[in-house]
Design a protein around this motif. Sequence first.
Motif, PDB file in Angstrom:
ATOM      1  N   HIS A   1      19.408 -99.999  -5.222  1.00  0.00           N
ATOM      2  CA  HIS A   1      19.826 -99.538  -3.896  1.00  0.00           C
ATOM      3  C   HIS A   1      20.795 -98.357  -3.996  1.00  0.00           C
ATOM      4  O   HIS A   1      20.840 -97.508  -3.104  1.00  0.00           O
ATOM      5  CB  HIS A   1      20.469-100.690  -3.108  1.00  0.00           C
TER       6      HIS A   1
ATOM      7  N   LYS B   1      19.981 -96.432   4.891  1.00  0.00           N
ATOM      8  CA  LYS B   1      20.857 -97.603   4.879  1.00  0.00           C
ATOM      9  C   LYS B   1      20.044 -98.889   5.008  1.00  0.00           C
ATOM     10  O   LYS B   1      20.325 -99.886   4.335  1.00  0.00           O
ATOM     11  CB  LYS B   1      21.855 -97.509   6.037  1.00  0.00           C
ATOM     12  N   VAL B   2      19.032 -98.890   5.857  1.00  0.00           N
ATOM     13  CA  VAL B   2      18.202-100.087   6.021  1.00  0.00           C
ATOM     14  C   VAL B   2      17.465-100.402   4.723  1.00  0.00           C
ATOM     15  O   VAL B   2      17.437-101.556   4.261  1.00  0.00           O
ATOM     16  CB  VAL B   2      17.207 -99.896   7.181  1.00  0.00           C
TER      17      VAL B   2
ATOM     18  N   ASN C   1      19.809-101.789   2.168  1.00  0.00           N
ATOM     19  CA  ASN C   1      20.142-103.190   2.432  1.00  0.00           C
ATOM     20  C   ASN C   1      19.048-104.125   1.928  1.00  0.00           C
ATOM     21  O   ASN C   1      19.333-105.189   1.372  1.00  0.00           O
ATOM     22  CB  ASN C   1      20.355-103.405   3.933  1.00  0.00           C
ATOM     23  N   LEU C   2      17.799-103.721   2.117  1.00  0.00           N
ATOM     24  CA  LEU C   2      16.690-104.554   1.651  1.00  0.00           C
ATOM     25  C   LEU C   2      16.664-104.614   0.124  1.00  0.00           C
ATOM     26  O   LEU C   2      16.533-105.689  -0.465  1.00  0.00           O
ATOM     27  CB  LEU C   2      15.368-104.000   2.181  1.00  0.00           C
TER      28      LEU C   2
ATOM     29  N   ILE D   1       7.875-101.739   7.904  1.00  0.00           N
ATOM     30  CA  ILE D   1       9.306-101.465   8.048  1.00  0.00           C
ATOM     31  C   ILE D   1       9.544-100.398   9.113  1.00  0.00           C
ATOM     32  O   ILE D   1      10.388-100.581  10.019  1.00  0.00           O
ATOM     33  CB  ILE D   1       9.899-101.026   6.692  1.00  0.00           C
TER      34      ILE D   1
ATOM     35  N   THR E   1      22.606-100.446  11.581  1.00  0.00           N
ATOM     36  CA  THR E   1      21.661-100.590  10.465  1.00  0.00           C
ATOM     37  C   THR E   1      21.615-102.013   9.922  1.00  0.00           C
ATOM     38  O   THR E   1      20.577-102.457   9.424  1.00  0.00           O
ATOM     39  CB  THR E   1      22.036 -99.618   9.320  1.00  0.00           C
ATOM     40  N   ASP E   2      22.729-102.760  10.009  1.00  0.00           N
ATOM     41  CA  ASP E   2      22.711-104.156   9.552  1.00  0.00           C
ATOM     42  C   ASP E   2      21.820-105.016  10.447  1.00  0.00           C
ATOM     43  O   ASP E   2      21.049-105.861   9.966  1.00  0.00           O
ATOM     44  CB  ASP E   2      24.133-104.722   9.523  1.00  0.00           C
TER      45      ASP E   2
ATOM     46  N   THR F   1      18.265-104.161   9.837  1.00  0.00           N
ATOM     47  CA  THR F   1      17.804-104.765   8.582  1.00  0.00           C
ATOM     48  C   THR F   1      17.332-106.196   8.822  1.00  0.00           C
ATOM     49  O   THR F   1      16.309-106.631   8.254  1.00  0.00           O
ATOM     50  CB  THR F   1      18.936-104.764   7.539  1.00  0.00           C
ATOM     51  N   GLU F   2      18.046-106.937   9.676  1.00  0.00           N
ATOM     52  CA  GLU F   2      17.634-108.319   9.960  1.00  0.00           C
ATOM     53  C   GLU F   2      16.284-108.359  10.673  1.00  0.00           C
ATOM     54  O   GLU F   2      15.435-109.215  10.379  1.00  0.00           O
ATOM     55  CB  GLU F   2      18.702-109.020  10.804  1.00  0.00           C
TER      56      GLU F   2
ATOM     57  N   ARG G   1      13.673-107.728   8.060  1.00  0.00           N
ATOM     58  CA  ARG G   1      13.477-108.891   7.198  1.00  0.00           C
ATOM     59  C   ARG G   1      12.583-109.926   7.886  1.00  0.00           C
ATOM     60  O   ARG G   1      11.718-110.541   7.245  1.00  0.00           O
ATOM     61  CB  ARG G   1      14.827-109.527   6.839  1.00  0.00           C
TER      62      ARG G   1
END
Length: 677
Positions: free
Chosen positions: A482, A520-521, A524-525, A538, A552-553, A556-557, A560
């Motif tokens: 990352h 950023k996404v 995070n992954l 994605i 971005t957090d 990311t969820e 996911r």
Amino acid sequence: MKKTDLAVGLYLLAAIMFLIVPIPSLLLDIMLAMNIAIALIVLFNSLFSREVLNMASFPTILLFTTIFRVSLNVSSTKLIITTGEPGNVVETFGNFVGAGDPIVGIIVFIILLLVQFLVINKGSERVAEVTARFTLDAMPGKQMAIDADLNTGAITDAQARERREKIQEESTFFGSMDGATKYVKGDAIAGLIITLINFAGGMAMGVLRQGMGMAEAFEKFSILTIGDGLVSQIPALLISLSTGILVTKVSKDTDTGDLLLKQLFSIPKVMYMVGGSLIFLGIATPLNDLVFCAYGVVFIICGRAIASKMEVEAIEEMATMEESSGDEIRKPENVVSLLQVDPIELEFGYGIIPLADFNQGGDLLDRVVLIRRQVALELGCVVPIIRLRDNIQLNPNQYVIKIKGVPVSEGEILFDHYMAMNPGYVEEEITGIPTFEPSFHLPAIWITESQRERAESVGYTVVDPPSIIATHLTEIIRGHIHELLTRQDVQNLINNVQEANGTLITELVPKLLGVGEIQKVLQNLLKEGISIRDLITIFETLADYASTTRDTDVLTEYVRQSLKRAISNKYFPVSETTSVVTLDPKIEQEIMGSVKQTEQGAYLALDPEKTKGIMQSVEEEVQKLENIGKSPIVITSPIVRMYFKKLTQDYFKDLIVISYNEIESNVELQSVGMVTV
């Protein structure tokens, strides 16, 4: 014909002619003085040479000076036997050095001969032999190091060729020196024999031909014989000393004359010292002051001329360097190159070089290519070029892995051994060197090739050194991939998707999200080991939710949850029930109540004591899973997952946190505990 070639040719021709044609005593004095001067030049050049290659022609010099000295010895012998008048130099050495006493002269001569023959010659011969042997033995390792530097791009083809030529020259030089030292030994023996012949022949000629008495003949010819022996053995001693200096510290593609004169007459202080020494000998001793002082002045003048030439060259070189340095400084690309940092580096000691050398059967370079391919398939991310280089500051068997120039992990291997690891069920022990596997820090044992088959037969997992390094490097890359994902990498990924999905990219970038936010996404992954190969899913998920939030957090969820099939397949095998740990709803409520929203994003403001209690509970529950050989997995509600992961990531590096929305409906789970306080 060049002047240098003519000078060398005349030098050798004179030596041959002196063996045949009788020469007058004055010419013999001149030649003997010249012989002493050349011996001093050789000595001081050997002393001040920075490396042996500066005197690569020394074996040839040794041969030339030996034959010249022997020819002068023969000429002086002729004069002693025929006329009893060998000249000023021989008589002075006999009277002055021997203090006018034949017994003193004989003692001095014997001591000089013993020092040269038993001390200097014998030691030089042994050192030359050992040096030649070790130089030849070291050639394969040096060649291997050059090939490794060439393969990793540390040096160019021209530099590699130059280094190989230097290694070849060194081996040739020391091989020649091993044989050339025999010249010095033979010269000492010949000098002793010639001295005995001079004395016996002179006595016979004096008594039988010149009508001298035994006492008178002994007085005269013993002094002349000792003088002749000293005047030849002192230069021989200087040359022998030069041999010893040089072999304890190889040939160039050039003319011998140029090579000899360039190497002998290139250091001004040598000329000054030789000139001063000759002038001193001419003034302070009964030697022919005109000859010696003339030689001394000539050498001092030559030294001054050489120094002046070197000063001019130094000034010109300095001016050129300053000009070129100014040009280099003005080039912006040179400054930029100094700021570049390799994303991934693998540095290793010289003992590991064979693993990276294709010519030695090493396949580490091929394994690095496979690592980049493997990571690309697993995580969907292109790994930057991995730089391999040797580092002599490391231990021979040590290697260091660097990310962006900073060491992040290291290991040590034994080149001719294998690492055997007990999977946990093998009861039979094998002997070896205890160690730890560098990737996962598991206990292991270094074993030899002969033990490998037996270790495998009883159930040990046996790994060779290249696999150890490759596995370690792979794990480090996975853990830091990352950090290596740049905006340019993301742009390249976007461009690849755009070729077949132009509408999707047009909608997403840059209208909804910028490249930095998408980066950023994806980071995070990757940070949690989630593959980003399915970029279309994605990007579509980001396009769906980016209109409502640009956090971005949170994005990311959502991503996911869209990748739940891949996540379930990664952590939950369909054919078996997976043991997991759940999170107490009360703790979930406390975590959500502690979330603080800011313009920069959300963060947790949980009480430290409460955090400590949660971490202790997590440790207890994770230990339960590890005791039954299961991966540490904690299941939470979707809204809590990212906060709980941030809370625990500094305490439990390998903890897997998954929300219920990231699990497929056909996955069977079994809770073995609950994180609670």
